[in-house]
Design a protein around this motif. Structure first.
Motif, PDB file in Angstrom:
ATOM      1  N   UNK A 146      45.871  46.101  41.625  1.00 17.97           N
ATOM      2  CA  UNK A 146      45.948  44.660  41.408  1.00 17.97           C
ATOM      3  C   UNK A 146      44.600  43.966  41.620  1.00 17.97           C
ATOM      4  N   UNK A 147      43.717  44.628  42.364  1.00 15.73           N
ATOM      5  CA  UNK A 147      42.395  44.042  42.638  1.00 15.73           C
ATOM      6  C   UNK A 147      41.430  45.131  43.077  1.00 15.73           C
ATOM      7  N   UNK A 148      40.201  45.041  42.584  1.00 14.27           N
ATOM      8  CA  UNK A 148      39.141  45.931  43.056  1.00 14.27           C
ATOM      9  C   UNK A 148      37.816  45.177  42.966  1.00 14.27           C
ATOM     10  N   UNK A 162      42.368  44.056  35.802  1.00 14.13           N
ATOM     11  CA  UNK A 162      43.590  44.776  35.450  1.00 14.13           C
ATOM     12  C   UNK A 162      44.008  44.525  34.009  1.00 14.13           C
ATOM     13  N   UNK A 163      44.747  45.477  33.466  1.00 16.89           N
ATOM     14  CA  UNK A 163      45.222  45.350  32.092  1.00 16.89           C
ATOM     15  C   UNK A 163      46.206  44.201  31.962  1.00 16.89           C
ATOM     16  N   UNK A 196      33.722  46.067  50.091  1.00 16.44           N
ATOM     17  CA  UNK A 196      34.656  46.603  49.111  1.00 16.44           C
ATOM     18  C   UNK A 196      36.063  46.129  49.434  1.00 16.44           C
ATOM     19  N   UNK A 197      36.782  45.724  48.396  1.00 19.33           N
ATOM     20  CA  UNK A 197      38.167  45.314  48.558  1.00 19.33           C
ATOM     21  C   UNK A 197      38.996  45.977  47.459  1.00 19.33           C
ATOM     22  N   UNK A 198      40.152  46.463  47.826  1.00 21.86           N
ATOM     23  CA  UNK A 198      41.031  47.072  46.842  1.00 21.86           C
ATOM     24  C   UNK A 198      42.475  46.713  47.158  1.00 21.86           C
ATOM     25  N   UNK A 199      43.263  46.451  46.108  1.00 22.14           N
ATOM     26  CA  UNK A 199      44.676  46.134  46.266  1.00 22.14           C
ATOM     27  C   UNK A 199      45.520  46.999  45.350  1.00 22.14           C
ATOM     28  N   UNK A 200      46.635  47.501  45.880  1.00 22.11           N
ATOM     29  CA  UNK A 200      47.558  48.337  45.112  1.00 22.11           C
ATOM     30  C   UNK A 200      48.964  47.796  45.235  1.00 22.11           C
TER      31      UNK A 200
END
Length: 387
Positions: free
Chosen positions: A287-289, A269-270, A309-313
């Motif tokens: 927040x996470x990928x 992330x930035x 695969x994991x992704x967080x928003x």
């Protein structure tokens, strides 16, 4: 009368022998005695493929006898003879290769050009057409609490050509537990199964680092694999980690065959100082990928083995921010070059198993590639109870 008794005994014996028996294998490092995660276990009789969990465990059901092949990239392969296998939990020990060949590999060719050849050749070498029987599962967290779970046993039929793969999806069995709130956007309620499988075949993940302009934005380093002298590892990282969002990659590949065996992609992330002070309502801040994909080479057959695969928003709502996390796993349990026959009405056309009504015929989750850990079983049971 004696003949009838003899016939009954024979039939009874055949029936008993024909019954399926459940086996469990735990894979461990022979030196450290620690479990080995993501070891590949192949039942040679049925060609069923399983992957060990973080406890090093796999579980399978078998009718009859079969030797078992156990392998992991960092360890020596081992074939377990059926005569030594016990019905209860059996421990298999693997010897670490421990090559320590992680020195930088010098090459006259630019690493980005090497990557371009490896990606192109991997796409070309993927077997086509073919079908995979896949066990897929998905954990969903809302504000750091597990709130939803689904899994299923599905079949993907791959067709087209290597650079434009399409998939047809049939669902054999599936189940869903837990509840999702209505204000969670539809696109976060599970992965699009067809899209994700097509991306694994088309290797779309690498487009950003194959762009000629990426040479000025990323650092490409090739090293020997520390656990397997046959493979190289290419690490790709952004040169300026504070500038904006960037992906970093780790690619394990065979330099002779020029095919990818495994790759990992992590989204960075930035810098928080550069994010919007007042984000818009409805916007999503990643927040996470994390993506990790493994491929299997079996003779001339080259295909997807597994993925994680994991992704967080952070989902921005009018009066609050909701954190959403989704974890998805694929494991190929069977590979076949023969096409399956089906009716058009049997094709699953929704995006994810979230949209399909439960269809449970057997305890497929106990024997379908991934063996749930005790922690995962507790999570699934708690969500099942809520239903």
């Amino acid at each position: 009368m004696k003949k009838l008794i003899f016939l009954f005994v024979v039939l009874f014996t055949i029936t008993i022998c024909a019954q399926n028996t459940e086996y469990s294998i735990v894979v461990k490092d022979i030196e450290t005695q620690l479990p080995i995660e993501n070891a590949t276990v192949v039942i040679l009789k049925t060609k069923q493929v399983l992957l060990s969990n973080e406890e090093g465990k796999v579980t399978f059901v078998l009718n009859g006898a079969s030797n078992v092949q156990v392998s992991e990239m960092n360890y020596e392969n081992l074939t377990v003879r059926w005569a030594t296998l016990k019905e209860d939990q059996f421990v298999v020990y693997l010897q670490n290769k421990d090559n320590k060949l992680d020195e930088i590999v010098l090459s006259k060719e630019n690493p980005q050009k090497i990557l371009r050849k490896v990606v192109s050749n991997s796409i070309e070498k993927l077997t086509m057409p073919y079908r995979l029987k896949v066990y897929v599962r998905e954990f969903f967290m809302l504000d750091n609490k597990y709130s939803y779970y689904n899994d299923g046993l599905v079949n993907f039929q791959f067709s087209g050509h290597q650079k434009n793969v399409t998939t047809t999806l049939l669902v054999e069995q599936n189940r869903s537990y837990g509840l999702l709130e209505t204000d969670v956007s539809e696109d976060l309620r599970g992965y699009n199964l067809n899209n994700i499988m097509e991306n694994y075949s088309n290797l779309n993940y690498f487009e950003i680092v194959l762009d000629p302009k990426a040479k000025k934005e990323y650092d490409y380093i090739i090293k020997g694999h520390p656990g397997n002298e046959k493979y190289y590892v290419m690490n790709i990282a952004p040169l300026d980690k504070t500038k904006k969002n960037r992906d970093s990659f780790e690619i394990v590949y065979d330099p002779e065959k020029k095919i990818i065996m495994e790759f990992t992609c992590i989204f960075n992330p930035a810098n928080t100082n550069e994010t919007e002070e007042k984000p818009k309502i409805g916007s999503k801040h990643i927040t996470r990928s994390f993506v990790k994909v493994n491929y299997r080479l079996d003779g001339s057959d080259y295909y997807l083995l597994s993925s994680n695969e994991e992704i967080g928003y952070d989902l921005i709502l009018k009066d609050q921010v909701k954190n959403i996390q989704v974890r998805n796993n694929f494991i190929t349990t069977n590979f076949n070059k023969q096409k399956f026959t089906y009716n058009e009405s049997d094709v699953f056309k929704e995006k994810s198993l979230f949209n399909k009504k439960n269809k449970i015929l057997t305890n497929y989750w106990d024997i379908s590639g991934f063996t749930a850990t005790e922690e995962e079983k507790a999570i699934i049971s708690s969500l099942d109870f809520k239903m």
